[in-house]
Motif scaffolding. Sequence first.
Motif, mmCIF file in Angstrom:
data_model
loop_
_atom_site.group_PDB
_atom_site.id
_atom_site.type_symbol
_atom_site.label_atom_id
_atom_site.label_comp_id
_atom_site.label_asym_id
_atom_site.label_seq_id
_atom_site.Cartn_x
_atom_site.Cartn_y
_atom_site.Cartn_z
ATOM 1 N N THR A 86 -30.169 20.000 14.164
ATOM 2 C CA THR A 86 -30.773 20.978 15.061
ATOM 3 C C THR A 86 -31.360 20.329 16.298
ATOM 4 O O THR A 86 -31.203 20.844 17.394
ATOM 5 C CB THR A 86 -31.889 21.759 14.324
ATOM 6 N N VAL A 87 -32.037 19.193 16.117
ATOM 7 C CA VAL A 87 -32.707 18.542 17.249
ATOM 8 C C VAL A 87 -32.479 17.035 17.207
ATOM 9 O O VAL A 87 -32.204 16.461 16.154
ATOM 10 C CB VAL A 87 -34.225 18.850 17.269
ATOM 11 N N GLU A 88 -32.640 16.436 18.358
ATOM 12 C CA GLU A 88 -32.519 14.990 18.492
ATOM 13 C C GLU A 88 -33.502 14.293 17.554
ATOM 14 O O GLU A 88 -34.664 14.684 17.455
ATOM 15 C CB GLU A 88 -32.836 14.620 19.938
ATOM 16 N N GLY A 89 -33.000 13.294 16.838
ATOM 17 C CA GLY A 89 -33.861 12.491 15.978
ATOM 18 C C GLY A 89 -34.110 13.050 14.597
ATOM 19 O O GLY A 89 -34.879 12.477 13.837
ATOM 20 N N ASP A 90 -33.439 14.157 14.224
ATOM 21 C CA ASP A 90 -33.689 14.731 12.897
ATOM 22 C C ASP A 90 -32.919 14.026 11.783
ATOM 23 O O ASP A 90 -33.123 14.295 10.613
ATOM 24 C CB ASP A 90 -33.448 16.242 12.868
ATOM 25 N N GLY A 91 -32.025 13.104 12.125
ATOM 26 C CA GLY A 91 -31.294 12.330 11.125
ATOM 27 C C GLY A 91 -30.244 13.113 10.377
ATOM 28 O O GLY A 91 -29.717 12.648 9.372
ATOM 29 N N LYS A 92 -29.893 14.297 10.864
ATOM 30 C CA LYS A 92 -28.917 15.143 10.173
ATOM 31 C C LYS A 92 -27.539 15.013 10.800
ATOM 32 O O LYS A 92 -27.405 14.747 11.997
ATOM 33 C CB LYS A 92 -29.374 16.599 10.222
ATOM 34 N N THR A 93 -26.539 15.237 9.983
ATOM 35 C CA THR A 93 -25.156 15.305 10.440
ATOM 36 C C THR A 93 -24.840 16.777 10.682
ATOM 37 O O THR A 93 -25.166 17.615 9.839
ATOM 38 C CB THR A 93 -24.220 14.705 9.370
ATOM 39 N N PRO A 94 -24.211 17.116 11.813
ATOM 40 C CA PRO A 94 -23.941 18.529 12.117
ATOM 41 C C PRO A 94 -23.072 19.200 11.054
ATOM 42 O O PRO A 94 -22.390 18.534 10.273
ATOM 43 C CB PRO A 94 -23.185 18.477 13.440
ATOM 44 N N GLU A 95 -23.094 20.514 11.069
ATOM 45 C CA GLU A 95 -22.212 21.346 10.245
ATOM 46 C C GLU A 95 -21.540 22.352 11.153
ATOM 47 O O GLU A 95 -22.134 22.798 12.134
ATOM 48 C CB GLU A 95 -23.014 22.052 9.148
ATOM 49 N N GLY A 96 -20.307 22.695 10.844
ATOM 50 C CA GLY A 96 -19.560 23.660 11.639
ATOM 51 C C GLY A 96 -18.278 23.061 12.168
ATOM 52 O O GLY A 96 -17.860 21.988 11.739
ATOM 53 N N ARG A 97 -17.648 23.775 13.096
ATOM 54 C CA ARG A 97 -16.388 23.309 13.690
ATOM 55 C C ARG A 97 -16.668 22.641 15.027
ATOM 56 O O ARG A 97 -17.302 23.205 15.907
ATOM 57 C CB ARG A 97 -15.411 24.446 13.893
ATOM 58 N N TYR A 98 -16.142 21.440 15.148
ATOM 59 C CA TYR A 98 -16.226 20.672 16.380
ATOM 60 C C TYR A 98 -14.843 20.071 16.621
ATOM 61 O O TYR A 98 -13.884 20.397 15.914
ATOM 62 C CB TYR A 98 -17.300 19.579 16.267
ATOM 63 N N PHE A 99 -14.722 19.170 17.569
ATOM 64 C CA PHE A 99 -13.446 18.535 17.888
ATOM 65 C C PHE A 99 -13.670 17.055 18.144
ATOM 66 O O PHE A 99 -14.740 16.651 18.603
ATOM 67 C CB PHE A 99 -12.815 19.192 19.133
ATOM 68 N N ILE A 100 -12.644 16.261 17.849
ATOM 69 C CA ILE A 100 -12.673 14.848 18.220
ATOM 70 C C ILE A 100 -12.439 14.829 19.732
ATOM 71 O O ILE A 100 -11.414 15.321 20.207
ATOM 72 C CB ILE A 100 -11.588 14.036 17.478
ATOM 73 N N ASP A 101 -13.407 14.297 20.479
ATOM 74 C CA ASP A 101 -13.318 14.419 21.933
ATOM 75 C C ASP A 101 -13.301 13.096 22.692
ATOM 76 O O ASP A 101 -13.195 13.093 23.916
ATOM 77 C CB ASP A 101 -14.428 15.323 22.469
ATOM 78 N N ARG A 102 -13.409 11.974 22.001
ATOM 79 C CA ARG A 102 -13.356 10.684 22.686
ATOM 80 C C ARG A 102 -13.214 9.571 21.654
ATOM 81 O O ARG A 102 -13.446 9.776 20.479
ATOM 82 C CB ARG A 102 -14.596 10.461 23.546
ATOM 83 N N ARG A 103 -12.851 8.401 22.139
ATOM 84 C CA ARG A 103 -12.730 7.226 21.262
ATOM 85 C C ARG A 103 -13.302 6.011 21.962
ATOM 86 O O ARG A 103 -13.284 5.943 23.182
ATOM 87 C CB ARG A 103 -11.289 7.001 20.810
ATOM 88 N N ASN A 104 -13.807 5.087 21.170
ATOM 89 C CA ASN A 104 -14.477 3.929 21.748
ATOM 90 C C ASN A 104 -14.117 2.671 20.974
ATOM 91 O O ASN A 104 -14.535 2.499 19.830
ATOM 92 C CB ASN A 104 -15.996 4.147 21.747
ATOM 93 N N LEU A 105 -13.345 1.809 21.600
ATOM 94 C CA LEU A 105 -13.015 0.504 21.014
ATOM 95 C C LEU A 105 -14.199 -0.447 21.062
ATOM 96 O O LEU A 105 -14.287 -1.378 20.282
ATOM 97 C CB LEU A 105 -11.854 -0.142 21.770
ATOM 98 N N ASN A 106 -15.104 -0.234 22.006
ATOM 99 C CA ASN A 106 -16.206 -1.161 22.242
ATOM 100 C C ASN A 106 -17.537 -0.590 21.785
ATOM 101 O O ASN A 106 -18.564 -0.798 22.403
ATOM 102 C CB ASN A 106 -16.255 -1.539 23.726
ATOM 103 N N SER A 107 -17.517 0.091 20.684
ATOM 104 C CA SER A 107 -18.693 0.727 20.111
ATOM 105 C C SER A 107 -19.664 -0.313 19.557
ATOM 106 O O SER A 107 -19.291 -1.445 19.266
ATOM 107 C CB SER A 107 -18.221 1.644 18.979
ATOM 108 N N SER A 108 -20.918 0.098 19.351
ATOM 109 C CA SER A 108 -21.899 -0.750 18.651
ATOM 110 C C SER A 108 -21.574 -0.810 17.166
ATOM 111 O O SER A 108 -22.168 -1.574 16.423
ATOM 112 C CB SER A 108 -23.307 -0.179 18.830
ATOM 113 N N PHE A 109 -20.650 0.039 16.748
ATOM 114 C CA PHE A 109 -20.154 0.067 15.378
ATOM 115 C C PHE A 109 -18.669 -0.249 15.451
ATOM 116 O O PHE A 109 -18.063 -0.191 16.507
ATOM 117 C CB PHE A 109 -20.395 1.441 14.754
ATOM 118 N N TYR A 110 -18.055 -0.563 14.325
ATOM 119 C CA TYR A 110 -16.653 -0.955 14.339
ATOM 120 C C TYR A 110 -15.779 0.262 14.623
ATOM 121 O O TYR A 110 -15.556 1.077 13.736
ATOM 122 C CB TYR A 110 -16.270 -1.606 13.010
#
Length: 172
Positions: free
Chosen positions: A76-100
Amino acid sequence: MFKRRGFLISGAALTLTGCGAGNKSGKTFSTSNYRGPQVSRVVVMKARRRMYLMHQRQVLKAYKIDLGYAPAGHKTVEGDGKTPEGRYFIDRRNLNSSFYLSLGISYPNAADVAKAASLGQKPGGDIFIHGQPNRRRARGDDWTAGCISVKNREMEEIYEMVRDGTPIDLYP
């Protein structure tokens, strides 16, 4: 002195462009490397901690996942530590992420922005499917700030199989 500085700067620039922070393996990742059935949808079952790559009604791959550190309920809000629910779309990709590697999820949508605004808050953002952190190891289950995490070798498969624009349905 100026010639030496220019040489050093040029050398550093070439070194940095030759290796990405999130792609330490040196492998090339592209959706054109995948030769199987098209992933038509990604399904996340939060309570089961499972993610499925689907082709129509057929499960192509299934993965165990970690979620945000407060996994119950919709983000619902920034910093709540929750993962969203509902329909979304894959909208970008990042090879140089802070994660693998990482694939962006289109959160927040207009409804998410309106809900957060009604609470006088920001909705947050930068929700991704990603591998493990590049600098430290993840500890325990559900450690992300709202993202979906898988093992690095699994993220390589996902990165190549899932195209931008693919719907992702996240269920409680």
